[in-house]
Design a protein around this motif. Sequence first.
Motif, PDB file in Angstrom:
ATOM      1  N   MET A   1      -9.635 -12.182 -16.187  1.00 42.00           N
ATOM      2  CA  MET A   1     -10.049 -13.510 -15.844  1.00 42.00           C
ATOM      3  C   MET A   1     -10.211 -14.320 -17.040  1.00 42.00           C
ATOM      4  O   MET A   1     -10.797 -14.033 -18.117  1.00 42.00           O
ATOM      5  N   ASN A   2      -9.536 -15.524 -17.023  1.00 43.20           N
ATOM      6  CA  ASN A   2      -9.424 -16.441 -18.043  1.00 43.20           C
ATOM      7  C   ASN A   2     -10.435 -17.425 -17.844  1.00 43.20           C
ATOM      8  O   ASN A   2     -10.427 -18.335 -16.983  1.00 43.20           O
ATOM      9  N   ARG A   3     -11.621 -17.583 -18.698  1.00 47.32           N
ATOM     10  CA  ARG A   3     -12.684 -18.198 -18.674  1.00 47.32           C
ATOM     11  C   ARG A   3     -12.317 -19.704 -18.963  1.00 47.32           C
ATOM     12  O   ARG A   3     -12.946 -20.718 -18.247  1.00 47.32           O
ATOM     13  N   GLU A   4     -11.408 -19.804 -19.924  1.00 46.44           N
ATOM     14  CA  GLU A   4     -10.967 -21.444 -20.241  1.00 46.44           C
ATOM     15  C   GLU A   4     -10.605 -22.215 -19.187  1.00 46.44           C
ATOM     16  O   GLU A   4     -10.296 -23.082 -19.126  1.00 46.44           O
ATOM     17  N   ALA A   5      -9.900 -21.268 -18.331  1.00 49.39           N
ATOM     18  CA  ALA A   5      -9.030 -22.053 -17.370  1.00 49.39           C
ATOM     19  C   ALA A   5     -10.170 -22.838 -16.173  1.00 49.39           C
ATOM     20  O   ALA A   5      -9.572 -23.435 -15.368  1.00 49.39           O
ATOM     21  N   ASN A   6     -11.202 -22.179 -16.205  1.00 46.80           N
ATOM     22  CA  ASN A   6     -12.230 -22.779 -15.219  1.00 46.80           C
ATOM     23  C   ASN A   6     -13.476 -23.135 -16.046  1.00 46.80           C
ATOM     24  O   ASN A   6     -14.542 -22.359 -16.050  1.00 46.80           O
ATOM     25  N   ARG A   7     -13.568 -24.000 -16.786  1.00 47.45           N
ATOM     26  CA  ARG A   7     -14.877 -24.238 -17.350  1.00 47.45           C
ATOM     27  C   ARG A   7     -15.997 -24.868 -16.651  1.00 47.45           C
ATOM     28  O   ARG A   7     -17.163 -24.544 -16.954  1.00 47.45           O
ATOM     29  N   ASP A   8     -15.745 -25.646 -15.449  1.00 49.24           N
ATOM     30  CA  ASP A   8     -16.778 -26.022 -14.790  1.00 49.24           C
ATOM     31  C   ASP A   8     -16.740 -25.241 -13.589  1.00 49.24           C
ATOM     32  O   ASP A   8     -16.291 -24.850 -12.821  1.00 49.24           O
ATOM     33  N   GLU A 291     -22.452 -19.900 -17.949  1.00 46.97           N
ATOM     34  CA  GLU A 291     -22.061 -19.588 -18.974  1.00 46.97           C
ATOM     35  C   GLU A 291     -22.777 -18.272 -19.861  1.00 46.97           C
ATOM     36  O   GLU A 291     -22.069 -17.473 -20.572  1.00 46.97           O
ATOM     37  N   LEU A 292     -24.112 -18.315 -19.631  1.00 47.07           N
ATOM     38  CA  LEU A 292     -24.817 -17.114 -20.193  1.00 47.07           C
ATOM     39  C   LEU A 292     -24.474 -15.910 -19.478  1.00 47.07           C
ATOM     40  O   LEU A 292     -24.729 -14.700 -19.959  1.00 47.07           O
ATOM     41  N   LYS A 293     -24.357 -16.045 -18.016  1.00 49.85           N
ATOM     42  CA  LYS A 293     -23.991 -14.842 -17.348  1.00 49.85           C
ATOM     43  C   LYS A 293     -22.657 -14.146 -17.931  1.00 49.85           C
ATOM     44  O   LYS A 293     -22.575 -13.148 -17.998  1.00 49.85           O
ATOM     45  N   TRP A 294     -21.734 -15.193 -18.136  1.00 50.24           N
ATOM     46  CA  TRP A 294     -20.486 -14.593 -18.741  1.00 50.24           C
ATOM     47  C   TRP A 294     -20.332 -14.042 -19.911  1.00 50.24           C
ATOM     48  O   TRP A 294     -19.837 -12.974 -20.399  1.00 50.24           O
ATOM     49  N   LYS A 295     -21.228 -14.472 -21.023  1.00 52.36           N
ATOM     50  CA  LYS A 295     -21.552 -13.940 -22.140  1.00 52.36           C
ATOM     51  C   LYS A 295     -22.150 -12.623 -22.240  1.00 52.36           C
ATOM     52  O   LYS A 295     -21.905 -11.545 -22.863  1.00 52.36           O
ATOM     53  N   ALA A 296     -23.149 -12.358 -21.189  1.00 52.38           N
ATOM     54  CA  ALA A 296     -23.616 -11.174 -21.103  1.00 52.38           C
ATOM     55  C   ALA A 296     -22.744 -10.224 -20.653  1.00 52.38           C
ATOM     56  O   ALA A 296     -23.009  -8.937 -20.928  1.00 52.38           O
ATOM     57  N   ILE A 297     -21.883 -10.574 -19.618  1.00 49.57           N
ATOM     58  CA  ILE A 297     -20.885  -9.601 -19.033  1.00 49.57           C
ATOM     59  C   ILE A 297     -19.948  -9.334 -20.333  1.00 49.57           C
ATOM     60  O   ILE A 297     -19.581  -8.087 -20.369  1.00 49.57           O
ATOM     61  N   GLU A 298     -19.790 -10.212 -21.284  1.00 51.73           N
ATOM     62  CA  GLU A 298     -18.710  -9.942 -22.364  1.00 51.73           C
ATOM     63  C   GLU A 298     -19.439  -9.081 -23.200  1.00 51.73           C
ATOM     64  O   GLU A 298     -18.779  -8.170 -24.007  1.00 51.73           O
ATOM     65  N   SER A 299     -20.800  -9.054 -23.401  1.00 51.17           N
ATOM     66  CA  SER A 299     -21.431  -8.408 -24.497  1.00 51.17           C
ATOM     67  C   SER A 299     -21.312  -6.944 -24.084  1.00 51.17           C
ATOM     68  O   SER A 299     -21.499  -6.056 -24.915  1.00 51.17           O
ATOM     69  N   ARG A 300     -21.184  -6.601 -22.747  1.00 54.19           N
ATOM     70  CA  ARG A 300     -21.484  -5.207 -22.152  1.00 54.19           C
ATOM     71  C   ARG A 300     -20.014  -4.464 -22.523  1.00 54.19           C
ATOM     72  O   ARG A 300     -19.844  -3.303 -22.548  1.00 54.19           O
ATOM     73  N   THR A 301     -19.036  -5.217 -22.605  1.00 51.04           N
ATOM     74  CA  THR A 301     -17.645  -4.657 -22.484  1.00 51.04           C
ATOM     75  C   THR A 301     -17.488  -4.366 -23.909  1.00 51.04           C
ATOM     76  O   THR A 301     -17.856  -5.080 -24.782  1.00 51.04           O
TER      77      THR A 301
END
Length: 301
Positions: A1-8, A291-301
């Motif tokens: 999933m591309n986070r930059e494609a859906n900033r909002d 954004e915080l949720k996304w960073k938390a998910i990225e930190s786990r991977t």
Amino acid sequence: MNREANRDSFSGYHPFINFGYFAVIIAFSMLFMHPVFQAIALFSAIAYSIMLKRKKAITFNVLYMLPLLLGMAALNPLFNHAGVTILFYLKNGNPITLESILYGLASACMFVTVIVWFSCYNAVMTSDKFIYLFGRILPALSLIFSMALRLVPRYMHQIKIISNAQRSIGRDVTQGSLLTRVRNGLTILSIMTTWALENAIETADSMKARGYGLPGRTSFSLYRFDRRDKAVLAIMLVLIAAILYGWAIGENTMRYFPSMKAAEMTAVTLAVYVAYFGLCLLPVITNAVEELKWKAIESRT
């Protein structure tokens, strides 16, 4: 999933949430002339527009909205001389009052805020969302309205394509003598008009072939009203109820003429301010939480 494609993240909610939010927030921005409410709405609108469009929003707000705000605020005291606090007199004898200056600033702030909110609306409420909401109720009107909303950006894009094509053969409005430039400009306008008419006919034929507006017609949609939408809707309703309660008891109003008067500052006033600030910043807060949720998910991977 591309986070930059859906900033909002807020635009990813159900169309009913998006449309309802902008309908309420634009109405509140026009109704509440209290300076605190105007400042909150303007700040929130600019913050969300920058989050949506980044550098384009900054350029738009600085080059267009700021001069419009200052110009409207400066013009109002020249024509509106009501108020009891006279600051000075013009050469023609008309007074400049403090009330007229502050009312002009509030009116200009309201006008600019609504424009910025509408720019955010155009970025979030796409034509397919609008047709999804109103296609069955008002099929013809919803189609026309959705086409009108994308009219300017789509035509601007097409006229750039036509201009680039004409420039490649030496027939752009920046090439040749003055008479040649005018002739080239008329050619580009003629091509653009022809394209617009053909596009309108093709759109009408396409929608007719699909049975758009016929009774009993079904349509596929990806939109589902899930738990996340219900949670945001509940938060919106609570905040709106608090704001309307403050409006009912006079916390949201401000009298400018003949003298300025506002409600006294109480705990209820602060609560209404916080509710309005939360409602106006709801898209920004939603994006920050996601954004915080996304960073938390990225930190786990």
